[in-house]
Design an enzyme around this catalytic site. Structure first.
Site, PDB file in Angstrom:
ATOM      1  N   ASP A  22      -2.956 -10.690  -2.254  1.00 56.12           N
ATOM      2  CA  ASP A  22      -3.509 -10.107  -1.035  1.00 56.12           C
ATOM      3  C   ASP A  22      -4.948  -9.665  -1.324  1.00 56.12           C
ATOM      4  O   ASP A  22      -5.271  -9.262  -2.434  1.00 56.12           O
ATOM      5  CB  ASP A  22      -2.654  -8.898  -0.626  1.00 56.12           C
ATOM      6  CG  ASP A  22      -3.007  -8.361   0.758  1.00 56.12           C
ATOM      7  OD1 ASP A  22      -2.277  -8.674   1.706  1.00 56.12           O
ATOM      8  OD2 ASP A  22      -4.018  -7.624   0.868  1.00 56.12           O
ATOM      9  N   HIS A  65      -6.443  -7.080  -0.442  1.00 53.97           N
ATOM     10  CA  HIS A  65      -6.514  -5.649  -0.722  1.00 53.97           C
ATOM     11  C   HIS A  65      -5.724  -5.339  -1.991  1.00 53.97           C
ATOM     12  O   HIS A  65      -4.698  -5.959  -2.254  1.00 53.97           O
ATOM     13  CB  HIS A  65      -5.930  -4.847   0.450  1.00 53.97           C
ATOM     14  CG  HIS A  65      -6.600  -5.116   1.761  1.00 53.97           C
ATOM     15  ND1 HIS A  65      -6.119  -6.059   2.652  1.00 53.97           N
ATOM     16  CD2 HIS A  65      -7.723  -4.593   2.305  1.00 53.97           C
ATOM     17  CE1 HIS A  65      -6.928  -6.089   3.716  1.00 53.97           C
ATOM     18  NE2 HIS A  65      -7.908  -5.216   3.525  1.00 53.97           N
ATOM     19  N   ASP A  94      -4.882 -12.604   3.483  1.00 53.60           N
ATOM     20  CA  ASP A  94      -6.116 -12.085   4.086  1.00 53.60           C
ATOM     21  C   ASP A  94      -7.356 -12.318   3.215  1.00 53.60           C
ATOM     22  O   ASP A  94      -8.444 -11.884   3.579  1.00 53.60           O
ATOM     23  CB  ASP A  94      -5.970 -10.601   4.460  1.00 53.60           C
ATOM     24  CG  ASP A  94      -5.207  -9.800   3.433  1.00 53.60           C
ATOM     25  OD1 ASP A  94      -4.937 -10.314   2.339  1.00 53.60           O
ATOM     26  OD2 ASP A  94      -4.882  -8.626   3.734  1.00 53.60           O
ATOM     27  N   HIS A 122       0.818  -1.236   0.000  1.00 48.93           N
ATOM     28  CA  HIS A 122       0.000   0.000   0.000  1.00 48.93           C
ATOM     29  C   HIS A 122       0.843   1.275   0.000  1.00 48.93           C
ATOM     30  O   HIS A 122       0.290   2.360  -0.161  1.00 48.93           O
ATOM     31  CB  HIS A 122      -0.921   0.042   1.225  1.00 48.93           C
ATOM     32  CG  HIS A 122      -1.987  -1.003   1.222  1.00 48.93           C
ATOM     33  ND1 HIS A 122      -2.844  -1.203   0.153  1.00 48.93           N
ATOM     34  CD2 HIS A 122      -2.353  -1.925   2.162  1.00 48.93           C
ATOM     35  CE1 HIS A 122      -3.676  -2.201   0.439  1.00 48.93           C
ATOM     36  NE2 HIS A 122      -3.397  -2.658   1.646  1.00 48.93           N
TER      37      HIS A 122
HETATM   38 ZN   LIG Z   1      -4.266  -7.046   2.732  1.00 47.85          ZN
END
Ligand SMILES: [Zn+2]
Length: 311
Positions: free
Chosen positions: A162, A164, A246, A125
């Site tokens: 992931d 996200h 996740d 991120h």
């Molecule tokens: Zn994540």
């Protein structure tokens, strides 16, 4: 040939506030899972500190200076509502980025077949000019740029499973035609980027968003129809993985419904591409995964495949 495990105790020294999902216990769970006899053949190596020159591959000087300046002597400082730093955070972040650099060096030197970097804080991120989402530096983007600029590779792929979207990796590499960045992720979800229409300046980004509740079949279909064909066409000389776990059904931060077997499956498919085009060279780096039991089981499944394919 073996699989290397890069980690460092200083990655435990980034201590987030009480109740924060991205906590040292995550790495302890991962290392415990990899300490059982099944993983005795891993070649364990200490992650070095990334240098300033490494960080500057992906970030302007001002970003690096701002992170350094934010580190408090005591207590913790919030860079945003999710992202905190304290006294041990800089060393942890430099080890996290340094693990990827050293793993790329070891794999490209032919010392090991592939590698897993058990590190934190995660990196995908962190944008070029902005820490966010638990991330300070773009660990995997830095590794890719190191492989291009230091080792002279011409095509490096980053795959990110992931849950996200790796907005930071996408931001850093938007204009980088030598990198193909491919991601599956839940949408809508933090950070809000990762629409299928976001292609990068050179068509070098492939986003395959999945709806909340999607299970392994939808995840595998996205890989089979979108990501694996793009990877195959790109013919990467090295494959880097942003390995977040996740998207597991037990994870508290998202609503995809994968199991350990899906992470093993995607690792197999990534290794297939690497075998065809990259001499099997794969460097995987930990991103998210916030249910400790699921995280440990998924990392074990992922690393087991890397060891089988590297052996
Ligand atoms: Zn994540």
């Amino acid at each position: 040939m073996t699989t290397a495990l890069f980690t460092h105790p200083e990655c435990l020294g980034h201590i987030t506030p009480e109740g924060h999902a991205e906590r040292p216990e995550r790495l302890r769970a991962v290392l415990a899972a990899l300490s059982v006899p099944d993983f005795a053949a891993l070649e364990r190596r200490e992650a070095p500190l990334a240098t300033r020159a490494h960080l500057l591959l992906a970030h302007p000087q001002a970003h690096v200076a701002a992170i350094e300046a934010a580190i408090p002597a005591q207590g913790s400082v919030a860079l945003d509502p999710d992202t905190h730093v304290m006294a041990g955070s800089l060393a942890a972040a430099l080890r996290a980025a340094g693990a990827g650099i050293a793993a790329v060096d070891a794999v490209l030197a032919g010392e090991v077949a592939n590698a897993f970097c058990a590190i934190r804080p995660p990196g995908h991120h962190a944008e070029a000019e902005c820490p966010m989402g638990f991330c300070l530096f773009g660990n995997v983007a830095i590794g890719a740029l190191h492989a291009l600029d230091h080792h002279g590779l011409e095509r490096v792929a980053i795959v990110d499973f992931d849950v996200h979207h790796g907005n930071g990796t996408q931001d850093i590499l938007w204009n980088e035609a030598r990198v193909l960045f491919c991601s599956t992720h839940q949408m809508p979800l933090y950070p809000g980027t990762g629409e299928a229409g976001e292609h990068g300046a050179h068509g070098n980004i492939v986003n395959a968003p999945l709806p909340p509740g999607a299970e392994g079949a939808a995840f595998r279909a996205a890989w089979e129809t979108r990501i694996l064909p793009a990877l195959e066409a790109f013919r990467p000389e090295l494959v880097l993985i942003s390995a977040g776990f996740d998207a597991h059904r037990a994870d508290p931060l998202a609503q995809l419904r994968l199991g350990e077997e899906d992470f093993a499956w995607v690792t197999e498919r990534i290794c297939d591409v690497a075998d065809r085009h990259s001499g099997g060279r794969v460097v995987s780096t930990l991103e998210g995964g916030y249910d400790l039991e699921a995280l440990a089981a998924c990392v074990a499944a992922h690393v087991k495949v890397l060891m089988e394919r590297g052996g």
